[in-house]
Design a protein around this motif. Sequence first.
Motif, PDB file in Angstrom:
ATOM      1  N   ASP A   1      -8.103   6.660   2.944  1.00  0.00           N
ATOM      2  CA  ASP A   1      -8.115   5.714   1.712  1.00  0.00           C
ATOM      3  C   ASP A   1      -7.690   4.636   1.390  1.00  0.00           C
ATOM      4  O   ASP A   1      -7.829   3.471   0.581  1.00  0.00           O
ATOM      5  CB  ASP A   1      -7.681   6.744   0.314  1.00  0.00           C
ATOM      6  CG  ASP A   1      -6.751   7.004   0.391  1.00  0.00           C
ATOM      7  OD1 ASP A   1      -6.251   7.265   2.045  1.00  0.00           O
ATOM      8  OD2 ASP A   1      -5.811   7.650  -0.419  1.00  0.00           O
ATOM      9  N   LEU A   2      -6.476   4.129   1.973  1.00  0.00           N
ATOM     10  CA  LEU A   2      -5.542   2.798   2.143  1.00  0.00           C
ATOM     11  C   LEU A   2      -7.096   1.910   3.171  1.00  0.00           C
ATOM     12  O   LEU A   2      -6.203   1.211   3.017  1.00  0.00           O
ATOM     13  CB  LEU A   2      -4.957   3.003   2.960  1.00  0.00           C
ATOM     14  CG  LEU A   2      -3.541   4.125   1.698  1.00  0.00           C
ATOM     15  CD1 LEU A   2      -2.554   4.083   2.132  1.00  0.00           C
ATOM     16  CD2 LEU A   2      -3.892   3.351   0.437  1.00  0.00           C
ATOM     17  N   GLY A   3      -7.030   1.854   4.142  1.00  0.00           N
ATOM     18  CA  GLY A   3      -7.554   1.981   5.009  1.00  0.00           C
ATOM     19  C   GLY A   3      -7.164   0.468   6.259  1.00  0.00           C
ATOM     20  O   GLY A   3      -8.038  -0.656   6.194  1.00  0.00           O
ATOM     21  N   THR A   4      -6.172   0.700   5.931  1.00  0.00           N
ATOM     22  CA  THR A   4      -4.977   0.233   6.880  1.00  0.00           C
ATOM     23  C   THR A   4      -3.277   1.448   7.732  1.00  0.00           C
ATOM     24  O   THR A   4      -3.747   1.422   6.499  1.00  0.00           O
ATOM     25  CB  THR A   4      -4.555  -0.615   6.124  1.00  0.00           C
ATOM     26  OG1 THR A   4      -3.565  -1.542   7.952  1.00  0.00           O
ATOM     27  CG2 THR A   4      -3.800  -1.221   5.020  1.00  0.00           C
TER      28      THR A   4
ATOM     29  N   LYS B   1       1.218  -1.187  -0.081  1.00  0.00           N
ATOM     30  CA  LYS B   1       0.357  -0.167   0.465  1.00  0.00           C
ATOM     31  C   LYS B   1       0.731   1.570  -0.271  1.00  0.00           C
ATOM     32  O   LYS B   1       1.793   1.890   0.953  1.00  0.00           O
ATOM     33  CB  LYS B   1      -1.060   0.030   1.587  1.00  0.00           C
ATOM     34  CG  LYS B   1      -1.760  -1.059   1.539  1.00  0.00           C
ATOM     35  CD  LYS B   1      -3.312  -0.866   0.968  1.00  0.00           C
ATOM     36  CE  LYS B   1      -3.878  -1.665   1.329  1.00  0.00           C
ATOM     37  NZ  LYS B   1      -4.029  -3.078   0.887  1.00  0.00           N
ATOM     38  N   SER B   2       0.844   1.762  -0.823  1.00  0.00           N
ATOM     39  CA  SER B   2       1.337   3.891  -0.732  1.00  0.00           C
ATOM     40  C   SER B   2       0.768   4.014  -1.357  1.00  0.00           C
ATOM     41  O   SER B   2       0.009   4.807  -2.467  1.00  0.00           O
ATOM     42  CB  SER B   2       2.417   3.177  -1.915  1.00  0.00           C
ATOM     43  OG  SER B   2       3.347   4.771  -2.237  1.00  0.00           O
TER      44      SER B   2
END
Lengths: 175, 814
Positions: free
Chosen positions: B157-160, B93-94
Amino acid sequence: MRITVTVDGTTFTDDVEPRQLLVHYLRERLGKVGTVVGCDTSNCGACTVHLDGHSVKSCSVLAVQADGSEVTTIEGLARDGRLHPVQQAFHDNHALQCGFCTPGMIMQSIDLLADNPDPDEQAVREGLEGNLCRCTGYQNIVRAVRAAASTMSGGAGPEAEQVAPASNVAGGGDR
Amino acid sequence: MTATVEPEIGRARLRKEDARLIAGRTRWTDNLTLPGLLHMAILRSPMAHARITAIDVTVARKMSGVLAVFTGADLADEQGSLPCAWPITEDMKSPSAPSVAVDRVNFAGEAVAVVVARSAYEAADALEAIDVDYDELPVVLDMEAAVAEGADLVHEDLGTNTSATWVFDSAEAGTGSDVEQAIAEAEVLIERTYRQQRLIPAFMEPRSVVVDPTGEQFTMWSATQVPHILRVMLAMTLSVPEHKVRVIAPDVGGGFGGKLQVTPEEVLTFLVARRMGKAVKYTETRSESILAAHHGRDQLQKLTLAARRDGTVTGLKVELLADMGAYLRLVSPGVPILGAFMFNAIYKFPAYRFVCTNVFTNKTPTDAYRGAGRPEATFAIERLMDELAAELGVDPIEVRERNWIRHEEFPFTTVAGLTYDSGNYEAATAKAKELFGYDALRAEQRERRERGDSVQLGIGTSTFTEMCGLAPSRVLGSLSYGAGGWEHAAIRMLPTGKVEVVTGSSPHGQGHETAWSQIVADQLGVPFEDVEVLHGDTQSSHKGMDTYGSRSLTVGAMAVVRAADKVKAKAAKVAAHMLEASEGDVEFEAGAFRVRGAGATAKSVSIQDVALAVFAAHDLPDGVEPNLDSEATFDPENFSYPHGTHLCAVEVDTETGRVDVRSYVAVDDVGKVVNPLIVEGQVHGGLAQGIAQALFEEAVHDESGTLLTGTFADYLVPSAADLPTFTTDRTETPATSNVLGVKGVGEAGTIASTPAVVNAVVDAVRHLGVSDIQMPCTPMRVWQAIRTGQTDAGGLGNEAGGGLGSIDSSGGAR
């Protein structure tokens, strides 16, 4: 405000903002970019110059405070193409890597030797405490200062800035 | 030139670079000025996590000398996302990484607006007049909390908050057995959690960038370690054609990984200069540098070491949390992964598992800092070996000896899958023990313990190796890195016999001009003084991968050697023609070609003679081009594995917690040495940084995410008064992976020294019930550990300014 300052042997008369720092006056007005800025809290000592023969951090002096004074920077140390013994000693002892702290380190070392012509290791370390270096771990800087001490004639104050006669700079002048 | 000329390689040459630097004749980026140069200043967020609800620049815009003020909204369409070149997993995730925040800020120090003015003073004045409204969001600071269920998110927005999890398992890789089985069957288990505190690279030259858009190419001067990478990345990030960008790294005042970056400041200066059509300069203040330039380290290490009662290690399990900060910068995700191959170190572990979870927090992004991943690994394993020795009641060196790779076992393929080419841990250790006076110090330690002296002696060991010389391109490919690890060089033979060496390495204090001159002098038989080294300008040095990861000598200089080989091969054809001999009968030695076996007095032609003949080109053999110039690109087949044994003796005042380094011995094996003076200097500086991690430095944030160590008054870069005199020596086991037999040296001192110091501190007070003290081992922490067993006094967010190394034990400043 109008000030008159002699820097590295040349006299300058300029109008400056009262808030202008000496280091910015030197760098931006006079082009003396050999003196550098390394921090904004007077901790690193990279901007060290001599004001009337004594070391100051030129980031903590206003240009107007130098009115009527003599300033010596790293660029004014060599005489007639010959390095100051402390400059030479820094080279001979690999006392610099990136070289950013070097001007301030050399100016402070000269001041230190003026106060104490033959400092032991601890005295050198304490005398340079206000000048930070990130490359060398200081060991070769300490070595250089002590080596310079042995090649410089003893003396006090501003005389330490003078390159001694050739007979006194064996190994320090023109290698 | 005679055949008896002393080789340049191995000589303690004084540096060519010094002449300018000691006289103040320097070209730091901030020294540069151009006609009509404008100055940029950056307004930075004081909030660690917030929505930007409004920015009012109207007052600032009208101030004297202010030409423009830009906010994130103004630049959003053209700023792109700052590059991350190392997606360590496919599902990493970036987050999008703007150079200037558009609608939210994710760490304190993130840019929110820029001012362009006639002078730097006027630009700074105008920053004060910009009014930003923030809507605060919950801050995420602690890594363990960040990965817990239901945690607040840095990037919604990454959810984590987990960026990626990267695993190496020796059983799965086929390089070893199953670690869980080793743990289940262990006779001894050592379980520890260590913290790698957050550090700040603190190069002495603040970052500075100048962009001139007035020519056909954009020219960027930047205080960077990576001018070549920067050029490519600017092209890719900003959709500006690569051939329209020239990057110059002039004199660069240190880097230590901190200038291995494509920075928001570089991108913003570029964008603003392009908008204004005028040259623009940005120079950061030190406070900005400490706040916003990338930080280093910051890991939580959960470690399990399995062993037998006889001290033989049987397994190692490593579970890391690595703090990325708020964004992924150029190589952020890969830094902890570089450590994956080093936790097993010099020891013959049969089973190994490494799991690293990269975590987002609302802090300054982390990235490379001297050692990058390897100091963390070395610290963990060297601390564990001391803990194992303590558990078994044996000497820490003895337990290492029982497990290390013996010199006759090289080349040795490790449980992490690397093949160490050469080494002699026995020799380095024997030499270090002798220089240190190991047995006498142990005797004194016993005596002081028995006497109950209030000042206790501790002895710390670090028998380290590291992998450097980054890097074989195929390995980088297998690790999903975005580029290769080769290096380029070119040699130009000038008509008068002088030599220009073009290198893709980009020095910033290492002394390449001197070392490369020595190497080329030997290769071509020309005087040291006749070699000029060109670097750091994509126009003269068009191809390169730059300087980091102790790669310059083992990769960059190998390209130089290959280019020299090609020069000699070209020259041999011409020389044979001049000697009226066949090429196969001509040999080259000490700068001259002769007919083989004709004796030293026979007719010879020097390489300078050949250079002039080629320049004239009046009488060249048929089909020979009038050109000796050659270039080469070298891709290493293996990493470089320097090693060594470091021993540290500290005195710990048990009443005040003060630690004094009494002696420090470093015996390093960096293979063949080109310039012993430069090597020694690299070791000294490396030791200083490693010792500083152990005793002094820590970036501390408060509970709102504000950096408390935001100046050199609070972040304790050691001074001369804080450090001891080091005893350094070497053993020399040539590398077999390159023709010069050399190994990297730039990071070794930093990697080795941190655990040596902490091991010594713990050793001094272990008999008082202490088995760990968190870094930096400040007087407060040491005192607390002795009194209460608490290892982390002054931990996260509690105490700014850890070290106070300059304060003596009586409480006064020295």
